[in-house]
Design a protein around this motif. Structure first.
Motif, mmCIF file in Angstrom:
data_model
loop_
_atom_site.group_PDB
_atom_site.id
_atom_site.type_symbol
_atom_site.label_atom_id
_atom_site.label_comp_id
_atom_site.label_asym_id
_atom_site.label_seq_id
_atom_site.Cartn_x
_atom_site.Cartn_y
_atom_site.Cartn_z
ATOM 1 N N GLY A 78 -40.263 58.709 29.090
ATOM 2 C CA GLY A 78 -39.831 57.576 28.267
ATOM 3 C C GLY A 78 -38.566 56.933 28.804
ATOM 4 N N LEU A 79 -37.608 57.751 29.207
ATOM 5 C CA LEU A 79 -36.358 57.207 29.743
ATOM 6 C C LEU A 79 -36.602 56.476 31.058
ATOM 7 N N GLN A 80 -37.461 57.034 31.903
ATOM 8 C CA GLN A 80 -37.783 56.371 33.167
ATOM 9 C C GLN A 80 -38.541 55.063 32.926
ATOM 10 N N ALA A 81 -39.350 55.034 31.879
ATOM 11 C CA ALA A 81 -40.052 53.793 31.532
ATOM 12 C C ALA A 81 -39.049 52.708 31.164
ATOM 13 N N LEU A 82 -38.038 53.071 30.390
ATOM 14 C CA LEU A 82 -36.999 52.097 30.038
ATOM 15 C C LEU A 82 -36.289 51.587 31.284
ATOM 16 N N ILE A 83 -35.912 52.495 32.166
ATOM 17 C CA ILE A 83 -35.212 52.109 33.390
ATOM 18 C C ILE A 83 -36.072 51.180 34.231
ATOM 19 N N ALA A 84 -37.377 51.430 34.246
ATOM 20 C CA ALA A 84 -38.301 50.620 35.052
ATOM 21 C C ALA A 84 -38.632 49.286 34.395
ATOM 22 N N GLY A 85 -38.137 49.070 33.175
ATOM 23 C CA GLY A 85 -38.362 47.789 32.515
ATOM 24 C C GLY A 85 -39.573 47.754 31.610
ATOM 25 N N ARG A 86 -40.206 48.892 31.390
ATOM 26 C CA ARG A 86 -41.369 48.933 30.501
ATOM 27 C C ARG A 86 -40.909 49.175 29.070
ATOM 28 N N ALA A 87 -41.707 48.711 28.145
ATOM 29 C CA ALA A 87 -41.392 48.894 26.724
ATOM 30 C C ALA A 87 -41.860 50.269 26.260
ATOM 31 N N LEU A 88 -41.115 50.833 25.338
ATOM 32 C CA LEU A 88 -41.502 52.086 24.705
ATOM 33 C C LEU A 88 -42.446 51.784 23.548
#
Length: 135
Positions: free
Chosen positions: A46-56
């Motif tokens: 989840g944290l890597q998704a945020l960093i990559a610009g994806r929505a949670l």
């Protein structure tokens, strides 16, 4: 319970000395270690998704204001803690030790999310200023 029985069976089958205390120590540490690894991997995604610009799930996406980011990270930690409390096996001291290690590991990734949030916010501000200057 199943892990404890499995450990006891392994000791007996291997011709070892049976000690419930040692078996319990082994089971609680191995179970907490495995759970911490599983939850860290899950939280890290989840944290890597945020960093990559994806929505949670729920729509949280960087950049966001600092208060909103604190709320998102706090809610994720609370959810993780609830899952930990429901699934962790062992004495309180053992569970607390592994939970603390998990929290500390994720704190570094949360800092990275904060840094990425600031970078994206600055970039968005620069873009807005550039388009305003063109007017």
């Amino acid at each position: 319970f199943v892990a404890l029985l499995r450990h006891l069976a392994e000791v007996l089958n291997g011709g070892g000395r049976l000690s419930l205390r040692e078996a319990w120590e082994s089971v609680q540490h191995s179970t907490c270690r495995a759970l911490a690894a599983e939850l860290r991997q899950e939280a890290s995604k989840g944290l890597q998704a945020l960093i990559a610009g994806r929505a949670l799930p729920g729509g949280a996406r960087l950049p966001m204001n600092d208060d909103a980011l604190r709320v998102v990270l706090r809610d994720r930690r609370r959810s993780l803690k609830t899952e930990w409390d429901e699934r962790a096996v062992g004495d309180e001291a053992v569970r607390r030790e592994y939970w603390q290690e998990l929290k500390e590991a994720l704190a570094q990734e949360e800092l990275a999310v904060g840094y990425q949030n600031a970078r994206l916010a600055e970039r968005r501000l620069e873009e807005a200023l550039a388009s305003w200057r063109e007017l």
